[in-house]
Scaffold this active site. Structure first.
Site, PDB file in Angstrom:
ATOM      1  N   GLU A   1       0.844  -1.214   0.000  1.00 10.62           N
ATOM      2  CA  GLU A   1       0.000   0.000   0.000  1.00 10.62           C
ATOM      3  C   GLU A   1       0.870   1.251   0.000  1.00 10.62           C
ATOM      4  O   GLU A   1       0.579   2.232  -0.674  1.00 10.62           O
ATOM      5  CB  GLU A   1      -0.945   0.020   1.205  1.00 10.62           C
ATOM      6  CG  GLU A   1      -2.042  -1.017   1.162  1.00 10.62           C
ATOM      7  CD  GLU A   1      -2.825  -1.000  -0.144  1.00 10.62           C
ATOM      8  OE1 GLU A   1      -3.269   0.076  -0.580  1.00 10.62           O
ATOM      9  OE2 GLU A   1      -2.992  -2.086  -0.744  1.00 10.62           O
TER      10      GLU A   1
ATOM     11  N   TRP B   1     -15.245  13.945 -11.366  1.00 11.28           N
ATOM     12  CA  TRP B   1     -14.349  13.527 -10.286  1.00 11.28           C
ATOM     13  C   TRP B   1     -13.558  14.690  -9.702  1.00 11.28           C
ATOM     14  O   TRP B   1     -13.172  14.675  -8.533  1.00 11.28           O
ATOM     15  CB  TRP B   1     -13.411  12.408 -10.759  1.00 11.28           C
ATOM     16  CG  TRP B   1     -12.502  12.755 -11.904  1.00 11.28           C
ATOM     17  CD1 TRP B   1     -12.722  12.545 -13.229  1.00 11.28           C
ATOM     18  CD2 TRP B   1     -11.197  13.367 -11.825  1.00 11.28           C
ATOM     19  NE1 TRP B   1     -11.663  12.987 -13.981  1.00 11.28           N
ATOM     20  CE2 TRP B   1     -10.708  13.492 -13.147  1.00 11.28           C
ATOM     21  CE3 TRP B   1     -10.395  13.815 -10.778  1.00 11.28           C
ATOM     22  CZ2 TRP B   1      -9.465  14.053 -13.449  1.00 11.28           C
ATOM     23  CZ3 TRP B   1      -9.156  14.378 -11.071  1.00 11.28           C
ATOM     24  CH2 TRP B   1      -8.697  14.488 -12.386  1.00 11.28           C
TER      25      TRP B   1
ATOM     26  N   TRP C   1      -8.837   9.394  -7.298  1.00 10.54           N
ATOM     27  CA  TRP C   1     -10.130   9.778  -7.901  1.00 10.54           C
ATOM     28  C   TRP C   1     -10.202   9.324  -9.346  1.00 10.54           C
ATOM     29  O   TRP C   1     -11.220   8.818  -9.806  1.00 10.54           O
ATOM     30  CB  TRP C   1     -10.365  11.289  -7.784  1.00 10.54           C
ATOM     31  CG  TRP C   1     -11.042  11.638  -6.482  1.00 10.54           C
ATOM     32  CD1 TRP C   1     -10.428  11.981  -5.316  1.00 10.54           C
ATOM     33  CD2 TRP C   1     -12.452  11.621  -6.214  1.00 10.54           C
ATOM     34  NE1 TRP C   1     -11.376  12.196  -4.339  1.00 10.54           N
ATOM     35  CE2 TRP C   1     -12.622  11.990  -4.863  1.00 10.54           C
ATOM     36  CE3 TRP C   1     -13.578  11.346  -6.975  1.00 10.54           C
ATOM     37  CZ2 TRP C   1     -13.880  12.079  -4.256  1.00 10.54           C
ATOM     38  CZ3 TRP C   1     -14.840  11.430  -6.383  1.00 10.54           C
ATOM     39  CH2 TRP C   1     -14.979  11.793  -5.038  1.00 10.54           C
TER      40      TRP C   1
HETATM   41  C1  LIG Z   1     -10.939   8.627  -3.725  1.00  4.76           C
HETATM   42  C2  LIG Z   1      -9.726   8.418  -2.845  1.00  4.76           C
HETATM   43  C3  LIG Z   1      -8.994   9.521  -2.414  1.00  4.76           C
HETATM   44  C4  LIG Z   1      -7.855   9.340  -1.628  1.00  4.76           C
HETATM   45  N1  LIG Z   1      -7.161  10.455  -1.204  1.00  4.76           N
HETATM   46  C5  LIG Z   1      -6.032  10.284  -0.468  1.00  4.76           C
HETATM   47  C6  LIG Z   1      -5.277  11.427  -0.028  1.00  4.76           C
HETATM   48  O1  LIG Z   1      -5.607  12.583  -0.315  1.00  4.76           O
HETATM   49  N2  LIG Z   1      -4.168  11.200   0.735  1.00  4.76           N
HETATM   50  C7  LIG Z   1      -3.759   9.939   1.059  1.00  4.76           C
HETATM   51  O2  LIG Z   1      -2.751   9.793   1.762  1.00  4.76           O
HETATM   52  N3  LIG Z   1      -4.450   8.859   0.662  1.00  4.76           N
HETATM   53  C8  LIG Z   1      -5.571   8.983  -0.094  1.00  4.76           C
HETATM   54  N4  LIG Z   1      -6.259   7.875  -0.502  1.00  4.76           N
HETATM   55  C9  LIG Z   1      -5.679   6.542  -0.273  1.00  4.76           C
HETATM   56  C10 LIG Z   1      -6.082   5.824   1.022  1.00  4.76           C
HETATM   57  O3  LIG Z   1      -7.461   5.874   1.201  1.00  4.76           O
HETATM   58  C11 LIG Z   1      -5.398   6.390   2.265  1.00  4.76           C
HETATM   59  O4  LIG Z   1      -4.021   6.532   2.033  1.00  4.76           O
HETATM   60  C12 LIG Z   1      -5.595   5.454   3.456  1.00  4.76           C
HETATM   61  O5  LIG Z   1      -6.964   5.296   3.721  1.00  4.76           O
HETATM   62  C13 LIG Z   1      -4.889   6.013   4.669  1.00  4.76           C
HETATM   63  O6  LIG Z   1      -5.141   5.226   5.784  1.00  4.76           O
HETATM   64  P1  LIG Z   1      -3.955   4.470   6.539  1.00  4.76           P
HETATM   65  O7  LIG Z   1      -2.820   5.410   6.764  1.00  4.76           O
HETATM   66  O8  LIG Z   1      -4.551   3.813   7.729  1.00  4.76           O
HETATM   67  O9  LIG Z   1      -3.540   3.399   5.431  1.00  4.76           O
HETATM   68  P2  LIG Z   1      -2.768   2.004   5.564  1.00  4.76           P
HETATM   69  O10 LIG Z   1      -3.695   0.955   5.046  1.00  4.76           O
HETATM   70  O11 LIG Z   1      -2.188   1.809   6.908  1.00  4.76           O
HETATM   71  O12 LIG Z   1      -1.613   2.143   4.472  1.00  4.76           O
HETATM   72  C14 LIG Z   1      -0.314   2.658   4.784  1.00  4.76           C
HETATM   73  C15 LIG Z   1       0.015   3.849   3.907  1.00  4.76           C
HETATM   74  O13 LIG Z   1       0.020   3.460   2.532  1.00  4.76           O
HETATM   75  C16 LIG Z   1      -0.493   4.509   1.722  1.00  4.76           C
HETATM   76  N5  LIG Z   1      -1.722   4.062   1.051  1.00  4.76           N
HETATM   77  C17 LIG Z   1      -2.673   3.212   1.537  1.00  4.76           C
HETATM   78  N6  LIG Z   1      -3.634   3.002   0.614  1.00  4.76           N
HETATM   79  C18 LIG Z   1      -3.282   3.736  -0.468  1.00  4.76           C
HETATM   80  C19 LIG Z   1      -3.871   3.942  -1.762  1.00  4.76           C
HETATM   81  N7  LIG Z   1      -5.019   3.331  -2.133  1.00  4.76           N
HETATM   82  N8  LIG Z   1      -3.248   4.768  -2.631  1.00  4.76           N
HETATM   83  C20 LIG Z   1      -2.082   5.364  -2.298  1.00  4.76           C
HETATM   84  N9  LIG Z   1      -1.486   5.219  -1.094  1.00  4.76           N
HETATM   85  C21 LIG Z   1      -2.076   4.421  -0.200  1.00  4.76           C
HETATM   86  C22 LIG Z   1      -0.826   5.669   2.659  1.00  4.76           C
HETATM   87  O14 LIG Z   1       0.280   6.560   2.678  1.00  4.76           O
HETATM   88  C23 LIG Z   1      -1.015   4.967   3.995  1.00  4.76           C
HETATM   89  O15 LIG Z   1      -0.769   5.809   5.101  1.00  4.76           O
HETATM   90  C24 LIG Z   1      -7.423   8.035  -1.288  1.00  4.76           C
HETATM   91  C25 LIG Z   1      -8.170   6.930  -1.731  1.00  4.76           C
HETATM   92  C26 LIG Z   1      -9.309   7.119  -2.488  1.00  4.76           C
HETATM   93  C27 LIG Z   1     -10.078   5.916  -2.958  1.00  4.76           C
END
Ligand SMILES: Cc1cc2nc3c(=O)[nH]c(=O)nc-3n(C[C@H](O)[C@H](O)[C@H](O)COP(=O)(O)OP(=O)(O)OC[C@H]3O[C@@H](n4cnc5c(N)ncnc54)[C@H](O)[C@@H]3O)c2cc1C
Length: 368
Positions: A166, A250, A273
């Site tokens: 991720e 979007w 997005w």
């Molecule tokens: C429409 C949409 C918009 C989003 N906007 C953002 C945003 O503005 N900023 C943002 O940081 N994330 C964004 N995300 C990705 C993701 O939802 C978040 O990074 C995640 O929910 C953060 O929670 P966590 O730190 O507990 O993630 P964890 O599951 O613990 O993952 C660890 C790290 O991996 C990265 N990561 C995880 N999932 C994704 C993903 N799908 N894409 C890219 N990196 C990821 C993040 O840096 C996260 O902190 C978006 C996803 C969607 C579907």
């Protein structure tokens, strides 16, 4: 910046820390940037060993004789009205809280991350995204601590890999934005330039306020408004609803997320997005349209997430929690739910919305 400073005869050094690898360091065999995640990830993860984090400098050479402002005097925090209570309750900003959160995650939740990361009601993910965005922790620190955790607990190794993958998506988003800056504002797939987006302010407002009538979407939008965060699975469902059920561009959704998310990040937000909209690089195909009821039932089977964010539905039977309009009048009355009163009717019927979205998509396929 480096080139222009060097041209002005400054000595310039920069230290990469905000990504696992600089966007120009990861290349295909042909020397071009990647457009697809899986080969990008393979190339990134095989650049072993990942450089270890450097120790903090013992002493910083700072400039002297420069007057500074008093930060407190800037009154940056909201006071009248103070709308930030939900943010304060959910987050403690700073480098130390970030390190603590990482340690706690690697010591516990990471072990179930592989299965539980899609369940929004449980605290199964790291919630490190705001700390990463604001530079309070670096992905290399996360990488090295996570690798150490996988060695200490071999039974957690596959969950740790899923977690690091991720983190790889985050690098991929920055890789794309660096090589194709237009991805922030233009459809990556230009056929979407002809998409018949609906210019519907009222529908957009209902979505931002969590008043769509679909509980999983509304719970997500309320979580976002109150805490500045939304679980990843719910981000996908809520974003898909805006783009596919309401046919709203979007870019409007992305801008709302940027106004409200504490982890709002140009690269990740905009590419995510586009991914949801189907217009992006390595995107989900447009014709795969999430059914918000089935998504809710699959990932929030007891409705715990919905109940936490929509108190007006808290007493509703789990069988109806993701489709209150299907509940018999006695079940609604018992739970104190008044459809069209304290909770809205669905803005649009799912089957109709699906057919409409597919028809709109067929239009651009034909013209493309
Ligand atoms: C429409 C949409 C918009 C989003 N906007 C953002 C945003 O503005 N900023 C943002 O940081 N994330 C964004 N995300 C990705 C993701 O939802 C978040 O990074 C995640 O929910 C953060 O929670 P966590 O730190 O507990 O993630 P964890 O599951 O613990 O993952 C660890 C790290 O991996 C990265 N990561 C995880 N999932 C994704 C993903 N799908 N894409 C890219 N990196 C990821 C993040 O840096 C996260 O902190 C978006 C996803 C969607 C579907």
């Amino acid at each position: 910046m480096k080139a222009s400073l060097a041209a002005a005869a400054f000595e310039v050094a920069s230290f990469a820390a905000s990504l696992l690898a600089e966007p120009w360091e990861v290349r295909t065999g042909g020397g071009t940037p990647f457009k697809v995640f899986t080969p990008f990830w393979r190339a990134l993860a095989s650049r072993a060993p990942m450089p270890a984090p450097l120790p903090a400098p013992k002493r910083l050479k700072t400039l002297v004789g420069i007057a500074s402002e008093n930060l407190g005097a800037w009154n940056l925090r909201p006071a009248k009205p103070d709308w930030a209570g939900g943010l304060r309750a959910a987050w403690t900003p700073g480098e130390r809280p970030a390190a603590k959160r990482l340690a706690a995650f690697l010591d516990g939740a990471v072990r179930a991350y592989g299965e539980a990361r899609n369940i929004p009601a449980i605290d199964a993910t790291s919630r490190l995204s705001p700390y990463l965005h604001w530079g309070e922790i670096s992905p290399r620190q996360i990488w090295s601590s996570a690798e150490a955790a996988a060695i200490a607990h071999p039974e957690a190794a596959s969950s740790v890999s899923a977690f690091l993958r991720e983190l790889g998506w985050r690098d991929f988003a920055h890789h794309l934005l660096f090589h194709w800056p237009e991805i922030a504002t233009e459809n990556w797939k230009s056929e979407f330039d002809a998409f018949p987006w609906a210019d519907n302010d009222a529908a957009f407002r209902h979505w931002t306020r969590g008043e769509t009538g679909y509980p999983i979407v509304d719970a997500g939008m309320r979580e976002l408004w109150t805490t500045g965060f939304m679980h990843n699975r719910v981000r996908m469902i809520a974003a898909s609803f805006l783009v596919k059920h309401l046919l709203i561009d979007w870019r409007r959704g992305a801008a709302w997320f940027e106004d409200t998310l504490v982890d709002a990040d140009l690269a990740v937000n905009r590419t995510s997005w586009q991914w949801v909209a189907g217009s992006g690089a390595d995107a989900a195909p447009y014709f795969r349209i999430f059914n918000p009821v089935l998504q809710g039932e699959k990932f929030d089977p007891e409705g715990a997430y919905v109940r936490a964010h929509l108190p007006e539905l808290a007493a509703l039977d789990a069988h109806y929690i993701h489709k209150p309009w299907a509940a018999p009048p006695e079940a609604l009355a018992k739970a104190g739910v008044v459809l069209g009163g304290n909770y809205p009717q669905p803005m649009i019927d799912h089957a109709k919305a699906r057919a409409r979205a597919l028809a709109a998509y067929a239009e651009i396929r034909q013209s493309g």
